[in-house]
Write an enzyme that holds these catalytic residues in place. Structure first.
Site, PDB file in Angstrom:
ATOM      1  N   LYS A 102       0.867  -1.179   0.000  1.00  0.00           N
ATOM      2  CA  LYS A 102       0.000   0.000   0.000  1.00  0.00           C
ATOM      3  C   LYS A 102       0.904   1.229   0.000  1.00  0.00           C
ATOM      4  CE  LYS A 102      -3.230   2.648   2.809  1.00  0.00           C
ATOM      5  NZ  LYS A 102      -3.828   2.794   4.159  1.00  0.00           N
ATOM      6  N   GLY A 140      -7.633   8.646  10.170  1.00  0.00           N
ATOM      7  CA  GLY A 140      -7.806   8.633  11.612  1.00  0.00           C
ATOM      8  C   GLY A 140      -8.855   9.578  12.154  1.00  0.00           C
ATOM      9  N   GLY A 179     -10.900   7.568   7.215  1.00  0.00           N
ATOM     10  CA  GLY A 179     -11.991   8.446   7.600  1.00  0.00           C
ATOM     11  C   GLY A 179     -13.281   7.760   7.986  1.00  0.00           C
ATOM     12  N   ASN A 212      -9.553   1.019  10.122  1.00  0.00           N
ATOM     13  CA  ASN A 212      -8.618   0.790  11.221  1.00  0.00           C
ATOM     14  C   ASN A 212      -9.058   1.534  12.485  1.00  0.00           C
ATOM     15  OD1 ASN A 212      -4.982   1.150  11.679  1.00  0.00           O
ATOM     16  ND2 ASN A 212      -6.522   0.239  12.961  1.00  0.00           N
TER      17      ASN A 212
END
EC number: 2.8.1.10
Length: 254
Positions: free
Chosen positions: A96, A157, A184, A205
């Site tokens: 990634k 985040g 997001g 995450n």
């Protein structure tokens, strides 16, 4: 039902998860089980082959695809170097790309990302670039060899949801490549919305890791992603600004 194929691998679970911000590495295995995820991202600095107690890989089942990210890279050259190190450490050839030089909003640099994607794709990596949603940049990433593209929904985040919804929808409509919404997403309902739009997958995450119960939150996101994809494939009914009765309004009392 369309299949999601990335790098020649069929991905049956369309929820990708991250490995950061959890209270411990040990919980990651349970989160993976709860989410059913086949793909997990990880920062290379969390891989410690010399210290098994600190090595995150000890808590990731062998059948889960590792998606190392180039976190910390501020330009294409740094991202390329991190990717090569990840492969040399045995993390596979999925990568990634994250190229971020903006320390306030943590927005990815599309131009540097395109450069890194071209080099790494030519070297045989399965490249999934994290990007600011932009149709033209998406096209250039495809030309550079990206296996999928990962536009952000909101700053990483932030848990703010799909602030870039319309731009992502354009990419879904116009690009013949998996669109994985990344960054997001803060609630299962937001992941469902992304999937209803036609996104190929979602990467989550912070919303899972920062919840009071990450394992059950992982389960909630799994169901949301599955439900959103099923709704998309079922072809939802059209919206109308007028009322439209589901039962006859005349004839019953005549």
């Amino acid at each position: 039902m369309d299949k999601l194929i990335i790098g020649g691998v069929e991905i049956k679970n369309r929820l990708f998860v991250g490995s950061g911000k959890y209270p411990s590495n040990e919980i990651i295995k349970d989160v993976l089980e709860g989410s059913g995820s086949q793909v997990i991202t990880l920062a290379l600095r969390r891989v410690d082959l010399d210290n098994k107690e600190e090595d995150i890989l000890q808590n990731i089942p062998k059948d889960v695809i590792l998606l190392p990210n180039t976190s910390g890279a501020t330009n294409a050259e740094e991202a390329i170097r991190i990717a090569r190190i990840a492969r040399a450490m045995g993390c596979g050839n999925w990568i990634k790309i994250e190229v971020i030089s903006d320390s306030k909003y943590l927005l990815p640099d599309n131009e540097e990302t395109i450069k890194a994607t071209k080099v790494l794709a030519d070297e045989g990596f399965i490249v999934l670039p994290y990007m600011c949603p932009d149709l033209y940049a998406g096209r250039r990433l495809i030309e550079a060899g990206a296996a999928a593209v990962m536009p952000l929904g909101a700053p990483i985040g932030s848990n703010r949801g799909l602030k870039t919804k319309e731009l992502i929808q354009i990419m879904i409509d116009e690009l013949d490549i998996p669109i994985i919404v990344d960054a997001g997403i803060g609630k299962p309902s937001q992941a469902m919305e992304a999937m209803e739009m036609g996104a190929a997958a979602c990467l989550v995450n912070t919303a899972i890791a920062s919840s009071e119960d990450p394992i059950n939150m992982a389960r909630a996101f799994k169901m949301a992603v599955e439900g959103g994809r099923l709704a998309y494939e079922a072809k939802m009914g059209r919206e109308s600004k007028f009322g439209n009765a589901s039962s006859p309004l005349t004839g019953f009392l005549d």
